[in-house]
Design a protein around this motif. Sequence first.
Motif, PDB file in Angstrom:
ATOM      1  N   GLU A  71       0.839  -1.196   0.000  1.00 41.85           N
ATOM      2  CA  GLU A  71       0.000   0.000   0.000  1.00 41.85           C
ATOM      3  C   GLU A  71       0.875   1.248   0.000  1.00 41.85           C
ATOM      4  OE1 GLU A  71      -4.235  -1.310   1.948  1.00 41.85           O
ATOM      5  OE2 GLU A  71      -2.874  -0.109   3.180  1.00 41.85           O
ATOM      6  N   TYR A  72       0.542   2.180  -0.906  1.00 40.27           N
ATOM      7  CA  TYR A  72       1.332   3.405  -1.059  1.00 40.27           C
ATOM      8  C   TYR A  72       0.388   4.601  -1.089  1.00 40.27           C
ATOM      9  CZ  TYR A  72       4.457   6.926  -3.010  1.00 40.27           C
ATOM     10  OH  TYR A  72       5.180   8.073  -3.203  1.00 40.27           O
ATOM     11  N   THR A  73       0.568   5.531  -0.163  1.00 39.53           N
ATOM     12  CA  THR A  73      -0.309   6.694  -0.060  1.00 39.53           C
ATOM     13  C   THR A  73       0.072   7.756  -1.079  1.00 39.53           C
ATOM     14  OG1 THR A  73      -0.603   6.260   2.298  1.00 39.53           O
ATOM     15  CG2 THR A  73      -1.220   8.444   1.505  1.00 39.53           C
ATOM     16  N   GLY A  74      -0.951   8.334  -1.716  1.00 43.38           N
ATOM     17  CA  GLY A  74      -0.745   9.292  -2.791  1.00 43.38           C
ATOM     18  C   GLY A  74      -0.174  10.625  -2.354  1.00 43.38           C
ATOM     19  N   ALA A  75      -0.063  11.545  -3.324  1.00 43.02           N
ATOM     20  CA  ALA A  75       0.549  12.851  -3.103  1.00 43.02           C
ATOM     21  C   ALA A  75      -0.484  13.872  -2.639  1.00 43.02           C
ATOM     22  CB  ALA A  75       1.219  13.331  -4.387  1.00 43.02           C
ATOM     23  N   GLY A  76      -0.005  14.855  -1.873  1.00 45.99           N
ATOM     24  CA  GLY A  76      -0.857  15.920  -1.354  1.00 45.99           C
ATOM     25  C   GLY A  76      -0.828  15.923   0.156  1.00 45.99           C
ATOM     26  N   LYS A  77      -0.251  16.978   0.750  1.00 46.21           N
ATOM     27  CA  LYS A  77      -0.090  17.032   2.200  1.00 46.21           C
ATOM     28  C   LYS A  77      -1.208  17.789   2.908  1.00 46.21           C
ATOM     29  CE  LYS A  77       4.979  16.803   2.154  1.00 46.21           C
ATOM     30  NZ  LYS A  77       6.232  17.480   2.584  1.00 46.21           N
ATOM     31  N   LEU A 129      -0.167  -1.360 -10.653  1.00 51.63           N
ATOM     32  CA  LEU A 129      -1.367  -1.270  -9.827  1.00 51.63           C
ATOM     33  C   LEU A 129      -2.201  -2.538  -9.945  1.00 51.63           C
ATOM     34  CD1 LEU A 129      -2.769   2.365 -10.203  1.00 51.63           C
ATOM     35  CD2 LEU A 129      -1.337   1.418  -8.408  1.00 51.63           C
ATOM     36  N   ASP A 130      -2.822  -2.901  -8.846  1.00 57.38           N
ATOM     37  CA  ASP A 130      -3.763  -4.016  -8.850  1.00 57.38           C
ATOM     38  C   ASP A 130      -4.893  -3.691  -9.821  1.00 57.38           C
ATOM     39  OD1 ASP A 130      -5.112  -6.372  -7.992  1.00 57.38           O
ATOM     40  OD2 ASP A 130      -6.341  -5.154  -6.655  1.00 57.38           O
ATOM     41  N   THR A 131      -5.198  -4.598 -10.727  1.00 55.68           N
ATOM     42  CA  THR A 131      -6.217  -4.315 -11.736  1.00 55.68           C
ATOM     43  C   THR A 131      -7.633  -4.389 -11.173  1.00 55.68           C
ATOM     44  OG1 THR A 131      -6.157  -6.633 -12.425  1.00 55.68           O
ATOM     45  CG2 THR A 131      -4.776  -5.076 -13.648  1.00 55.68           C
ATOM     46  N   ALA A 132      -7.857  -5.221 -10.156  1.00 55.81           N
ATOM     47  CA  ALA A 132      -9.202  -5.351  -9.593  1.00 55.81           C
ATOM     48  C   ALA A 132      -9.564  -4.155  -8.718  1.00 55.81           C
ATOM     49  CB  ALA A 132      -9.314  -6.642  -8.788  1.00 55.81           C
ATOM     50  N   LYS A 133      -8.622  -3.701  -7.907  1.00 55.88           N
ATOM     51  CA  LYS A 133      -8.855  -2.547  -7.031  1.00 55.88           C
ATOM     52  C   LYS A 133      -7.563  -1.743  -6.975  1.00 55.88           C
ATOM     53  CE  LYS A 133     -11.353  -3.078  -3.310  1.00 55.88           C
ATOM     54  NZ  LYS A 133     -11.766  -3.432  -1.923  1.00 55.88           N
ATOM     55  N   PRO A 134      -7.372  -0.816  -7.916  1.00 53.01           N
ATOM     56  CA  PRO A 134      -6.101  -0.086  -8.003  1.00 53.01           C
ATOM     57  C   PRO A 134      -5.821   0.831  -6.823  1.00 53.01           C
ATOM     58  CG  PRO A 134      -7.711   0.807  -9.535  1.00 53.01           C
ATOM     59  CD  PRO A 134      -8.294  -0.462  -9.006  1.00 53.01           C
ATOM     60  N   TYR A 135      -6.865   1.313  -6.174  1.00 49.66           N
ATOM     61  CA  TYR A 135      -6.663   2.173  -5.013  1.00 49.66           C
ATOM     62  C   TYR A 135      -7.900   2.133  -4.133  1.00 49.66           C
ATOM     63  CZ  TYR A 135      -9.493   5.495  -7.721  1.00 49.66           C
ATOM     64  OH  TYR A 135     -10.501   6.075  -8.454  1.00 49.66           O
ATOM     65  N   VAL A 136      -7.711   2.503  -2.871  1.00 49.95           N
ATOM     66  CA  VAL A 136      -8.812   2.685  -1.938  1.00 49.95           C
ATOM     67  C   VAL A 136      -8.697   4.095  -1.382  1.00 49.95           C
ATOM     68  CG1 VAL A 136      -9.022   0.248  -1.334  1.00 49.95           C
ATOM     69  CG2 VAL A 136      -7.467   1.709  -0.033  1.00 49.95           C
ATOM     70  N   VAL A 137      -9.748   4.546  -0.719  1.00 47.09           N
ATOM     71  CA  VAL A 137      -9.751   5.881  -0.133  1.00 47.09           C
ATOM     72  C   VAL A 137     -10.029   5.757   1.359  1.00 47.09           C
ATOM     73  CG1 VAL A 137     -10.782   8.180  -0.196  1.00 47.09           C
ATOM     74  CG2 VAL A 137     -10.578   6.849  -2.301  1.00 47.09           C
ATOM     75  N   ARG A 138      -9.216   6.431   2.161  1.00 49.00           N
ATOM     76  CA  ARG A 138      -9.361   6.365   3.616  1.00 49.00           C
ATOM     77  C   ARG A 138      -9.256   7.757   4.221  1.00 49.00           C
ATOM     78  NH1 ARG A 138      -5.112   1.860   3.813  1.00 49.00           N
ATOM     79  NH2 ARG A 138      -6.303   0.016   3.202  1.00 49.00           N
ATOM     80  N   GLU A 139      -9.670   7.851   5.470  1.00 52.24           N
ATOM     81  CA  GLU A 139      -9.475   9.097   6.201  1.00 52.24           C
ATOM     82  C   GLU A 139      -8.128   9.057   6.900  1.00 52.24           C
ATOM     83  OE1 GLU A 139     -12.629  11.288   8.601  1.00 52.24           O
ATOM     84  OE2 GLU A 139     -11.339  10.526  10.205  1.00 52.24           O
ATOM     85  N   SER A 140      -7.362  10.134   6.752  1.00 50.46           N
ATOM     86  CA  SER A 140      -6.121  10.306   7.500  1.00 50.46           C
ATOM     87  C   SER A 140      -5.993  11.788   7.824  1.00 50.46           C
ATOM     88  CB  SER A 140      -4.916   9.805   6.689  1.00 50.46           C
ATOM     89  OG  SER A 140      -4.706  10.613   5.553  1.00 50.46           O
ATOM     90  N   ARG A 148      -8.789  14.256   6.374  1.00 56.74           N
ATOM     91  CA  ARG A 148      -8.897  14.452   4.931  1.00 56.74           C
ATOM     92  C   ARG A 148      -9.008  13.107   4.233  1.00 56.74           C
ATOM     93  NH1 ARG A 148      -3.652  14.842   2.403  1.00 56.74           N
ATOM     94  NH2 ARG A 148      -2.169  13.526   3.554  1.00 56.74           N
ATOM     95  N   ARG A 149      -9.385  13.152   2.963  1.00 52.47           N
ATOM     96  CA  ARG A 149      -9.498  11.958   2.141  1.00 52.47           C
ATOM     97  C   ARG A 149      -8.134  11.651   1.533  1.00 52.47           C
ATOM     98  NH1 ARG A 149     -13.880  13.420  -0.853  1.00 52.47           N
ATOM     99  NH2 ARG A 149     -12.594  14.415  -2.425  1.00 52.47           N
ATOM    100  N   ALA A 150      -7.633  10.443   1.776  1.00 53.80           N
ATOM    101  CA  ALA A 150      -6.327  10.040   1.258  1.00 53.80           C
ATOM    102  C   ALA A 150      -6.484   8.895   0.266  1.00 53.80           C
ATOM    103  CB  ALA A 150      -5.406   9.612   2.398  1.00 53.80           C
ATOM    104  N   ILE A 151      -5.759   8.986  -0.836  1.00 56.56           N
ATOM    105  CA  ILE A 151      -5.744   7.934  -1.851  1.00 56.56           C
ATOM    106  C   ILE A 151      -4.637   6.945  -1.497  1.00 56.56           C
ATOM    107  CG2 ILE A 151      -5.372   7.417  -4.293  1.00 56.56           C
ATOM    108  CD1 ILE A 151      -6.243  10.362  -4.837  1.00 56.56           C
ATOM    109  N   VAL A 152      -4.981   5.678  -1.409  1.00 55.93           N
ATOM    110  CA  VAL A 152      -3.994   4.645  -1.083  1.00 55.93           C
ATOM    111  C   VAL A 152      -3.920   3.673  -2.257  1.00 55.93           C
ATOM    112  CG1 VAL A 152      -3.293   2.862   0.544  1.00 55.93           C
ATOM    113  CG2 VAL A 152      -4.538   4.879   1.370  1.00 55.93           C
ATOM    114  N   PHE A 153      -2.805   3.715  -2.980  1.00 51.75           N
ATOM    115  CA  PHE A 153      -2.618   2.838  -4.138  1.00 51.75           C
ATOM    116  C   PHE A 153      -2.245   1.430  -3.676  1.00 51.75           C
ATOM    117  CE2 PHE A 153      -1.668   7.067  -5.958  1.00 51.75           C
ATOM    118  CZ  PHE A 153      -2.595   7.066  -6.990  1.00 51.75           C
TER     119      PHE A 153
END
Length: 334
Positions: A71-77, A129-140, A148-153
């Motif tokens: 799991e890798y968290t996307g960009a944007g602080k 990226l995983d083809t079935a579920k490339p990313y999820v969204v979580r609160e961090s 905030r909403r965080a993109i987790v690849f």
Amino acid sequence: MTNAPAEFKLGQIGTRPEICAVYGGSRNSGGIVPSVEPKNITLFSDHEVGVTFGYHDGWLAEEDEFGPIFEYTGAGKKGHQTFTGKYGGNNAAVRDHVAAGRCLHLFVAVDTVPGTGTKRHRYVGEFTLDTAKPYVVRESLDEDKQPRRAIVFRLRPVGTVQRVAEDEIPAATVTGGKLVAAAITVCKLIEPEKNTKKKAKRSAVPEVEAQRREADLSDAFETYLTAQQHTVGRFQIKIKGRTSILLTDLYDQTDHVLYELKGTNTREAVRMALGQLLDYGRYVKTDGHPEMPRRVVLLPSLPDEDLQELLADHGIGIAYQDGDTFIGVPPSLS
């Protein structure tokens, strides 16, 4: 898919300038460094930085039939992470890396150059990226400590990669659910329709049409509930001893009802919703409602009689959309 000499061996350590000299891109581009030529995207992960923002990048302990996930968290602080804007463009580059013919190369920070503040990074390997579920969204938390909403690849290894204990996500020490904002959902990030004669080839964005239908249903129902002065949220659930995080669909805090949404009435979708409600419902509790919530499947229309009986046998309610209203919601909203 390799576009540049793999000059870094697995486990090899280097500074950003040394890494960018091989894989391209600007050394000042933050955690996600796209390169036009060679066609690469370098991902820099730093466990110490992640902890300050309330997340952990790393390997999930749980593997599925396709193997391991990093799991890798996307960009944007600051503020919600997106696929547009200054930092969102780099997130979009990761999302679309297959269509663009780019490789993902992952490095993890390990230490600093002696006598300086320059960080050094260890090469983990090439990913896609995983083809079935490339990313999820979580609160961090963002840099101002605001939710905030965080993109987790969700990264899948391409060939052999390095997997070491320090890159594992720590397992949860207790089981429990955390109430988060309703906006914490992948549905909010589904790409809008583009007015083109030919559909663009998307990489790692599976079943976009089905997701869009579910997103539309979610938005409509959330609007319906809030118009009735109901407070709506979701639950992020951690299970003791596990590293993955579960995210429910809409939760009506006012009536203590957990909804599982599906964009289609197929048997497969209804059975999946049933299983999710039986699972998630055990952990949906608040100080005001320590008891099991009412559990309801929300669908675009009424399913066939056999599926209605299946849900009734398990104590699960049914709600469905009917124009601008919804049928089968709890009595206080009928």
